[in-house]
Design an enzyme around this catalytic site. Structure first.
Site, PDB file in Angstrom:
ATOM      1  CE  LYS A 172      10.871  -9.757  -2.827  1.00  0.00           C
ATOM      2  NZ  LYS A 172       9.417  -9.659  -2.939  1.00  0.00           N
TER       3      LYS A 172
HETATM    4  C1  E4P Z   1       7.685 -11.457  -0.423  1.00  0.00           C
HETATM    5  O1  E4P Z   1       8.527 -10.621  -0.634  1.00  0.00           O
HETATM    6  C2  E4P Z   1       6.685 -11.876  -1.392  1.00  0.00           C
HETATM    7  O2  E4P Z   1       6.300 -10.746  -2.122  1.00  0.00           O
HETATM    8  C3  E4P Z   1       5.425 -12.429  -0.769  1.00  0.00           C
HETATM    9  O3  E4P Z   1       5.504 -12.461   0.630  1.00  0.00           O
HETATM   10  C4  E4P Z   1       4.904 -13.673  -1.394  1.00  0.00           C
HETATM   11  O4  E4P Z   1       3.716 -14.018  -0.754  1.00  0.00           O
HETATM   12  P1  E4P Z   1       2.649 -15.044  -1.374  1.00  0.00           P
HETATM   13  O5  E4P Z   1       3.195 -16.435  -1.217  1.00  0.00           O
HETATM   14  O6  E4P Z   1       1.412 -14.842  -0.571  1.00  0.00           O
HETATM   15  O7  E4P Z   1       2.495 -14.656  -2.826  1.00  0.00           O
END
Ligand code: E4P
Length: 217
Positions: A83
């Site tokens: 990522k």
């Molecule tokens: C996605 O890969 C992220 O880890 C995640 O969906 C972020 O979500 P949040 O805005 O609830 O922290």
């Protein structure tokens, strides 16, 4: 539509994986913090449970440092999806990591133009953050629609991974628009099955069945 769970909680991942509904996992530095474990160990544990892509995020912000971290993360397991953040360094790293045959999830996407760049960089997944856009009073789902249209216009193969999902309605809307993947917190994923009429109907069927005095088998 693929279902990923957005957590680094091993117990939750095991439980959901056992249901046979899980296609992958996404983590991020905040979720690793929450897990209380070390990124390499937690990611390895997750990869031992789930066969599909497991996103593990680099924390460097400069290209060559990102590449070093990506190499470390890639060694953990074959299904680790690297990522990277939606910056020019992240996009450059995306292109390089993809050329080595590894999956890449480009994260922290908040605009259609950013998603276009990620597709150009050959990302396996683009992660638009729905909930965080809703939080500032803009309809996050609109972004999913825009990206869907753009990717379809040019037949980009990058999968739209609807992220920052907060409600069951987010999941439904993402599915209606045609997002390829949703990554959902465990509680929201479990809430998808719930409906009061299902509970009421089942209760009635079981009560009537008991009155028949029968058994199947
Ligand atoms: C996605 O890969 C992220 O880890 C995640 O969906 C972020 O979500 P949040 O805005 O609830 O922290």
């Amino acid at each position: 539509m693929k279902f990923f769970v957005d957590t680094a909680d091993i117990k939750e991942i095991k439980e959901l994986n056992d249901l046979g509904l899980l296609d992958g996992v996404t983590t991020n530095p905040s979720l690793i913090l929450k897990s209380g474990g070390k990124i390499a160990e937690v990611t390895k544990q997750i990869c031992d449970i789930v066969e599909g892509p497991v996103s593990a995020e680099v924390t460097a912000t400069e290209y060559s440092e990102m590449m070093k971290e990506a190499k470390v993360l890639a060694k953990i397991a074959d299904n680790v999806c690297i990522k990277v953040p939606l910056t020019f360094d992240g996009l450059k790293a995306c292109k390089a990591i993809r050329s080595e045959g590894r999956m890449v999830n480009v994260t922290l996407c908040f605009s259609a133009n950013q998603a276009l760049l990620a597709a150009k960089a050959g990302a396996s997944f683009i992660s638009p953050f729905i909930g965080r856009i809703d939080d500032i009073g803009i309809d996050g789902m609109e972004l999913i629609s825009e990206i869907r249209t753009i990717y379809d216009n040019y037949d980009f193969k990058t999968e739209i991974l609807a992220a920052s999902i907060r409600t069951v309605n987010h999941v439904k809307q993402a599915a209606l628009i045609g997002a390829d993947v949703v990554t959902v917190p465990p509680a929201t994923l479990k809430a998808l099955v719930k409906h009061p009429l299902t509970d009421k109907g089942l209760e009635q069927f079981l009560a009537d069945w008991a009155k028949t005095g029968q058994k199947i088998g």
